[in-house]
Design a protein around this motif. Structure first.
Motif: not given
Length: 597
Positions: A75-86, A88-103
């Motif tokens: 589930r976590l890998s479906d929401q965040f992605h990191i560039d192997k070289t640089s 940089e961590v980017t958001l690739v999924g939906n973030i909902d406060y009512e479902k999860n407040k911390h990652y």
């Protein structure tokens, strides 16, 4: 290989400005640094969370570093992605406060020589007011009695908002023009109650709208509508359209005449609004009012029970009660005045001169009377009212029309010229008194006037006049009586003659249709014994019968007749009939001959 604190980069996403802060911390149990970042919920995909960096003191290929997320949860890998070289961590999924407040994102840096180091990123999700309040009806009363007291609970509601802080703080409200209010009972629970006393006659139905809004910016709200029906209570009495009624009825009306229709309206509903009309008990001149009028219980129409007479009663009052069908019933009263209108149904009555049957009254006029001499005055009254009682006087017959006149309005009889010696002593005036009704009615009076100077002259003249009058009256009576007697005798004779005619005709018809034999009669002392009777002679009887019994006759004939009746010696009292070749029944019009031996 050591991890150093990297710069904090400010990234701007598609929905807002994001701040990312990376801090090098050595406070963890394993000595690994921890990075912290904040991310607003509902951020679009591709939003940069932060960039991590690692350094390697080796040269060439041993100093080349690659980055990877090592969390085992898919589930976590479906929401965040990191560039192997640089890194940089980017958001690739939906973030909902009512479902999860911390990652927590675990990051690993590894060089090509196989050496590695690890760290973690703690992402805090910032709540956004993206949820409307949820309203749930726990209980509700469909019908509300209109006499319910204030603060009567109508419905129970539960309201929730999954947002946090002020975004989840909800307040409920209603429009203020309805007699209801909403109260907060417990956390997230509300009750809809009556604010004031209800009145179905003002409003029988309410569509109550409850709106719940949170305190976020911008505020979000939800609404719900509740249909409330107000049930009726018998709290209104019937009200008449008028405070009092008045009706006119022409006298001599036929019983059952419709006089007036009264109407009362009840603001209640259904059975409580069904109005019945009742005539209140009272009396008019000692007579129950029910013998004068009646009231229809359903329609309120007042009918006359009897024929009214204006000369006996001119007006009267009645009271009618209107009562509804509620329990207990409510009622109201109204007064009705009924006026009897006069009709020209009474002829004028002459008060003077008085008409007497046995004696004769005469007014004396001296021969010296001048023009305009007041002879007498006809006094009459009419028990009707208005123009029906306006009387006028006219001369109908008069012995000398050139001598007297009568006042049209006052009935005064006066002379219109000088009285002379040539005027007759006896003067007879017929005065007609008419009213002004439509049609008019009248009465006549005979005024006898004596033109003379002395009383003996008057007495002699009017004595003869009275005798002649009585003689003429008697003669008329006897003539009428004689005519009646003669008519009676004529009718009686006519009836008798017709009766006799009918009787004879019926007797002839009975004799013609009779088929009985002719039985001769023998005296007792001449009885025939064994064929040897004492009568030595033969008697022949010939009977001739026609259709008219009055023309039938009987004669003695010879012994050669067609029909012979003789006694059979061997029988006892039985006669044998010997028929000839030609029967008499074949010729009904031929005479019948009977011979007896």
């Amino acid at each position: 290989m050591d991890l150093k604190e990297q710069e904090v980069k400010t990234m701007q996403g598609q929905v807002g400005l994001l701040f990312f802060i990376a801090l090098l911390s050595f406070g963890t149990a394993d000595g690994q640094p921890v990075y912290k970042a904040t991310l607003t919920e509902n951020s679009p995909k591709g939003t940069s969370v932060m960039t991590v960096s690692a350094s390697d003191k080796d040269k060439d290929s041993n100093g080349e570093i690659s980055y990877a997320i090592t969390n085992s949860r898919r589930r976590l890998s479906d929401q965040f992605h990191i560039d192997k070289t640089s890194g940089e961590v980017t958001l690739v999924g939906n973030i909902d406060y009512e479902k999860n407040k911390h990652y927590q994102v675990d990051i690993q840096a590894i060089d090509k020589g196989g050496l590695s180091d690890s760290s973690k990123i703690i992402v805090d999700v910032i709540d956004v007011n993206d949820n409307r309040p949820l309203i749930n009806v726990l209980s509700k009363s469909e019908n509300i009695i209109e006499d319910s007291p204030p603060d009567t609970v109508i419905a129970m509601l539960s309201v929730s908002d999954p947002d946090s802080a002020e975004n989840g703080d909800v307040e409920c409200s209603m429009i203020s023009s309805i007699p209801f209010k909403i109260q907060s009972t417990l956390n997230g629970f509300y009750s809809l109650v009556t604010d004031v006393a209800l009145d179905r006659e003002v409003a029988s139905y309410y569509n109550v709208s409850v709106t719940c809004s949170d305190k976020g910016v911008p505020s979000l709200s939800s609404s719900i509508s509740l249909a409330l029906q107000i049930t009726d209570v018998n709290d209104n009495q019937p009200l008449f359209e008028k405070t009092s009624y008045e009706a006119n009825v022409v006298e001599n009306n036929p019983p059952g005449t419709s006089v007036l229709m009264i109407k009362a309206i009840d603001a209640d509903w259904n059975q409580n609004a069904r109005v019945s009309y009742i005539l209140e008990d009272s009396s008019i001149n000692g007579v129950p009012v029910s013998s004068y009028v009646s009231v229809s219980a359903d329609s309120g129409v007042i009918h006359a029970v009897r024929s009214f007479d204006f000369e006996q009663i001119k007006d009267f009052h009645i009271h009618v009660k209107a009562q509804d069908g509620g329990s207990p019933p409510l009622s109201s009263n109204v007064s009705v005045k009924i006026l009897i209108q006069d009709q020209n149904d009474n002829a004028p009555q002459v008060l003077y001169p008085v008409q007497t049957g046995g004696s004769l009254v005469a007014e004396m006029v001296p021969r010296s009377a001048d023009v305009g001499y007041l002879v007498t005055k006809v006094v009459a009254v009419d028990v009707d009212s208005g123009q029906n009682a306006w009387l006028s006087y006219k001369l109908q017959k008069v012995t000398d029309r050139a001598l007297f006149e009568v006042g049209l309005q006052n009935g005064e009889i006066r002379t219109i010229r000088q009285v002379t010696d040539k005027d007759a002593v006896k003067q007879r005036l017929t005065v007609i008194v008419e009213d002004n009704g439509q049609p008019s009615r009248s009465a006549t009076v005979i005024v006898n006037v004596a033109v003379a100077d002395s009383f003996p002259e008057v007495l002699s003249e009017f004595t003869d006049f009275t005798h002649d009058k009585e003689y003429n009256d008697n003669l008329t009576f006897y003539l009428v009586l004689a005519l009646a007697v003669v008519s009676f005798l004529f009718i009686t004779c006519l009836v008798v003659i017709i009766s006799v005619k009918i009787y004879r005709w019926r007797q002839s018809r009975v004799l013609y249709h009779s088929s009985l034999p002719v039985i001769p009669y023998y005296p007792p002392r001449y009885s025939d014994t064994l064929g040897t009777g004492t009568l030595q002679h033969v008697y022949n009887y010939e009977v001739c019968r026609t259709t008219d019994s009055r023309k039938s006759d009987c004669k003695v004939g010879n012994a050669g007749s067609q029909n012979v009746l003789k006694m059979d010696p061997s029988s006892t009292g039985t006669m044998q009939r010997i028929q000839s070749e030609k029967s008499i029944l074949d010729e009904p019009d031929s005479p019948l001959e009977v011979r007896n031996h």
